[in-house]
Scaffold this active site. Structure first.
Site, PDB file in Angstrom:
ATOM      1  CD  GLN A 186      64.714  20.243  68.285  1.00  0.00           C
ATOM      2  OE1 GLN A 186      64.944  20.630  67.468  1.00  0.00           O
ATOM      3  NE2 GLN A 186      63.873  19.638  69.280  1.00  0.00           N
ATOM      4  CG  HIS A 229      63.947  24.817  68.100  1.00  0.00           C
ATOM      5  ND1 HIS A 229      64.016  24.449  69.403  1.00  0.00           N
ATOM      6  CD2 HIS A 229      63.254  23.918  67.382  1.00  0.00           C
ATOM      7  CE1 HIS A 229      63.091  23.595  69.659  1.00  0.00           C
ATOM      8  NE2 HIS A 229      62.667  23.075  68.636  1.00  0.00           N
TER       9      HIS A 229
HETATM   10 NI    NI Z   1      61.142  21.632  68.245  1.00  0.00          NI
END
Ligand code: NI
Length: 170
Positions: free
Chosen positions: A51, A139
Protein backbone atom coordinates in the site's frame (compact mmCIF):
# COMPACT_ATOMS: atom_id res chain seq x y z
CA UNK A 1 9.48 9.18 10.36
CA UNK A 2 8.03 10.44 7.09
CA UNK A 3 4.43 9.90 6.19
CA UNK A 4 4.28 7.85 3.00
CA UNK A 5 1.88 8.22 0.14
CA UNK A 6 -0.76 5.51 -0.06
CA UNK A 7 -1.26 3.71 -3.35
CA UNK A 8 -4.85 3.35 -4.41
CA UNK A 9 -6.85 1.00 -6.58
CA UNK A 10 -6.19 0.14 -9.40
CA UNK A 11 -2.43 0.69 -8.84
CA UNK A 12 -0.77 -2.55 -10.09
CA UNK A 13 1.47 -2.84 -6.99
CA UNK A 14 -1.70 -3.72 -5.05
CA UNK A 15 -2.27 -6.86 -7.08
CA UNK A 16 1.27 -8.27 -6.89
CA UNK A 17 2.40 -11.16 -4.71
CA UNK A 18 4.96 -9.76 -2.24
CA UNK A 19 8.50 -10.96 -1.65
CA UNK A 20 9.44 -12.53 1.69
CA UNK A 21 11.66 -10.52 4.01
CA UNK A 22 15.03 -12.28 4.23
CA UNK A 23 16.20 -10.60 7.40
CA UNK A 24 14.57 -8.00 9.62
CA UNK A 25 17.11 -5.27 8.96
CA UNK A 26 17.19 -1.78 10.40
CA UNK A 27 15.97 -0.29 7.10
CA UNK A 28 12.89 -2.52 7.15
CA UNK A 29 12.08 -1.59 10.75
CA UNK A 30 12.34 2.06 9.67
CA UNK A 31 9.97 1.36 6.79
CA UNK A 32 7.56 -0.27 9.26
CA UNK A 33 7.81 2.79 11.52
CA UNK A 34 6.96 5.07 8.60
CA UNK A 35 4.07 2.79 7.70
CA UNK A 36 2.77 3.04 11.27
CA UNK A 37 2.96 6.85 11.14
CA UNK A 38 1.12 6.75 7.83
CA UNK A 39 -1.53 4.43 9.28
CA UNK A 40 -2.14 6.68 12.31
CA UNK A 41 -2.28 9.80 10.15
CA UNK A 42 -4.80 8.30 7.70
CA UNK A 43 -6.25 7.12 10.15
CA UNK A 44 -6.46 3.36 9.76
CA UNK A 45 -6.10 0.18 11.80
CA UNK A 46 -3.72 -1.65 9.47
CA UNK A 47 -1.39 -1.08 6.55
CA UNK A 48 0.49 -3.50 4.31
CA UNK A 49 3.79 -2.69 2.57
CA UNK A 50 2.37 -2.80 -1.00
CA UNK A 51 0.00 0.00 0.00
CA UNK A 52 3.03 2.26 0.22
CA UNK A 53 4.64 0.83 -2.91
CA UNK A 54 6.86 -1.90 -1.40
CA UNK A 55 6.16 -5.42 -2.59
CA UNK A 56 7.35 -6.96 0.69
CA UNK A 57 5.82 -9.29 3.28
CA UNK A 58 5.31 -6.70 5.98
CA UNK A 59 2.20 -5.39 7.71
CA UNK A 60 1.60 -3.03 10.62
CA UNK A 61 -1.58 -3.08 12.65
CA UNK A 62 -3.10 -1.37 15.66
CA UNK A 63 -6.70 -2.19 16.40
CA UNK A 64 -6.68 -0.66 19.89
CA UNK A 65 -9.01 2.25 20.63
CA UNK A 66 -8.63 5.55 22.46
CA UNK A 67 -5.65 5.94 24.73
CA UNK A 68 -4.53 2.35 24.14
CA UNK A 69 -3.77 3.29 20.55
CA UNK A 70 -0.15 3.97 19.63
CA UNK A 71 1.63 0.63 20.05
CA UNK A 72 1.68 -0.78 16.53
CA UNK A 73 2.39 -4.42 15.85
CA UNK A 74 5.00 -4.99 13.13
CA UNK A 75 4.67 -8.36 11.41
CA UNK A 76 7.33 -9.57 8.98
CA UNK A 77 6.52 -12.63 6.83
CA UNK A 78 3.18 -13.18 8.57
CA UNK A 79 1.16 -16.27 7.77
CA UNK A 80 -2.08 -17.73 9.02
CA UNK A 81 -1.50 -21.13 10.60
CA UNK A 82 -4.98 -21.72 12.04
CA UNK A 83 -8.40 -20.29 11.41
CA UNK A 84 -11.92 -21.06 12.57
CA UNK A 85 -15.46 -19.74 12.66
CA UNK A 86 -17.04 -17.16 10.43
CA UNK A 87 -17.62 -13.45 10.80
CA UNK A 88 -19.09 -10.85 8.48
CA UNK A 89 -17.72 -7.36 8.88
CA UNK A 90 -18.14 -4.15 6.92
CA UNK A 91 -14.64 -3.47 5.60
CA UNK A 92 -12.93 -0.52 4.04
CA UNK A 93 -9.35 -0.01 2.91
CA UNK A 94 -7.08 3.02 2.67
CA UNK A 95 -6.28 1.87 -0.88
CA UNK A 96 -9.95 1.64 -1.88
CA UNK A 97 -11.28 5.20 -1.47
CA UNK A 98 -14.92 5.94 -0.76
CA UNK A 99 -16.13 2.38 -0.47
CA UNK A 100 -17.05 -0.23 2.13
CA UNK A 101 -18.68 -3.63 1.81
CA UNK A 102 -19.57 -6.64 3.93
CA UNK A 103 -16.91 -9.34 3.78
CA UNK A 104 -17.05 -12.83 5.24
CA UNK A 105 -13.88 -14.15 6.92
CA UNK A 106 -12.76 -16.43 9.74
CA UNK A 107 -13.74 -15.32 13.23
CA UNK A 108 -10.49 -16.45 14.83
CA UNK A 109 -6.98 -16.83 13.44
CA UNK A 110 -3.51 -17.70 14.64
CA UNK A 111 -0.75 -15.84 12.81
CA UNK A 112 2.95 -16.58 12.95
CA UNK A 113 5.44 -13.89 11.98
CA UNK A 114 8.74 -12.28 12.88
CA UNK A 115 8.61 -9.26 15.17
CA UNK A 116 10.71 -6.08 14.91
CA UNK A 117 13.65 -7.88 16.50
CA UNK A 118 13.38 -10.70 14.00
CA UNK A 119 12.05 -13.11 16.63
CA UNK A 120 9.32 -15.60 15.75
CA UNK A 121 5.99 -14.74 17.37
CA UNK A 122 2.55 -16.28 17.34
CA UNK A 123 -0.61 -14.21 17.73
CA UNK A 124 -4.06 -15.57 18.42
CA UNK A 125 -6.76 -13.08 17.53
CA UNK A 126 -10.53 -12.82 17.39
CA UNK A 127 -13.03 -10.20 16.33
CA UNK A 128 -11.74 -6.98 14.78
CA UNK A 129 -8.07 -7.92 15.13
CA UNK A 130 -8.66 -11.25 13.38
CA UNK A 131 -10.50 -9.47 10.55
CA UNK A 132 -7.76 -6.85 10.27
CA UNK A 133 -5.01 -9.49 10.15
CA UNK A 134 -6.79 -11.39 7.38
CA UNK A 135 -7.41 -8.17 5.44
CA UNK A 136 -3.75 -7.08 5.70
CA UNK A 137 -2.38 -10.54 4.89
CA UNK A 138 -4.56 -10.59 1.78
CA UNK A 139 -2.68 -7.48 0.59
CA UNK A 140 0.55 -9.51 0.65
CA UNK A 141 -0.81 -11.87 -2.00
CA UNK A 142 -2.20 -9.06 -4.11
CA UNK A 143 -5.76 -9.41 -2.90
CA UNK A 144 -8.08 -6.58 -1.89
CA UNK A 145 -11.38 -6.89 -0.03
CA UNK A 146 -12.92 -6.08 -3.42
CA UNK A 147 -11.82 -9.56 -4.51
CA UNK A 148 -14.04 -11.03 -1.77
CA UNK A 149 -17.30 -9.36 -2.79
CA UNK A 150 -19.64 -10.19 -5.66
CA UNK A 151 -18.32 -9.61 -9.20
CA UNK A 152 -21.21 -7.22 -9.82
CA UNK A 153 -20.43 -5.05 -6.79
CA UNK A 154 -16.76 -5.08 -7.74
CA UNK A 155 -17.51 -4.05 -11.32
CA UNK A 156 -19.72 -1.19 -10.13
CA UNK A 157 -17.01 0.07 -7.79
CA UNK A 158 -14.39 -0.20 -10.52
CA UNK A 159 -16.51 1.81 -12.93
CA UNK A 160 -17.13 4.52 -10.34
CA UNK A 161 -13.45 4.64 -9.36
CA UNK A 162 -12.17 4.91 -12.94
CA UNK A 163 -14.65 7.71 -13.61
CA UNK A 164 -13.46 9.48 -10.45
CA UNK A 165 -9.82 9.15 -11.57
CA UNK A 166 -10.65 10.42 -15.07
CA UNK A 167 -12.38 13.45 -13.57
CA UNK A 168 -9.41 14.12 -11.29
CA UNK A 169 -6.99 14.12 -14.23
CA UNK A 170 -9.09 16.45 -16.39
NI1 NI B 1 -6.49 -2.65 2.99
Amino acid sequence: MPILSIRTYPDPVLSQVCQPVEAVERSLVELAESMAETMYAAPGIGLAAPQVGHSLNLVVIDTARGEERGTPLFLFNPRIVESSGEAVFEEGCLSVPDYTADVSRSERVVVQALDREGRPISIEAQGLTAICLQHELDHLVGRLFLDRISPLKRALYRKRRLKQLRKASE
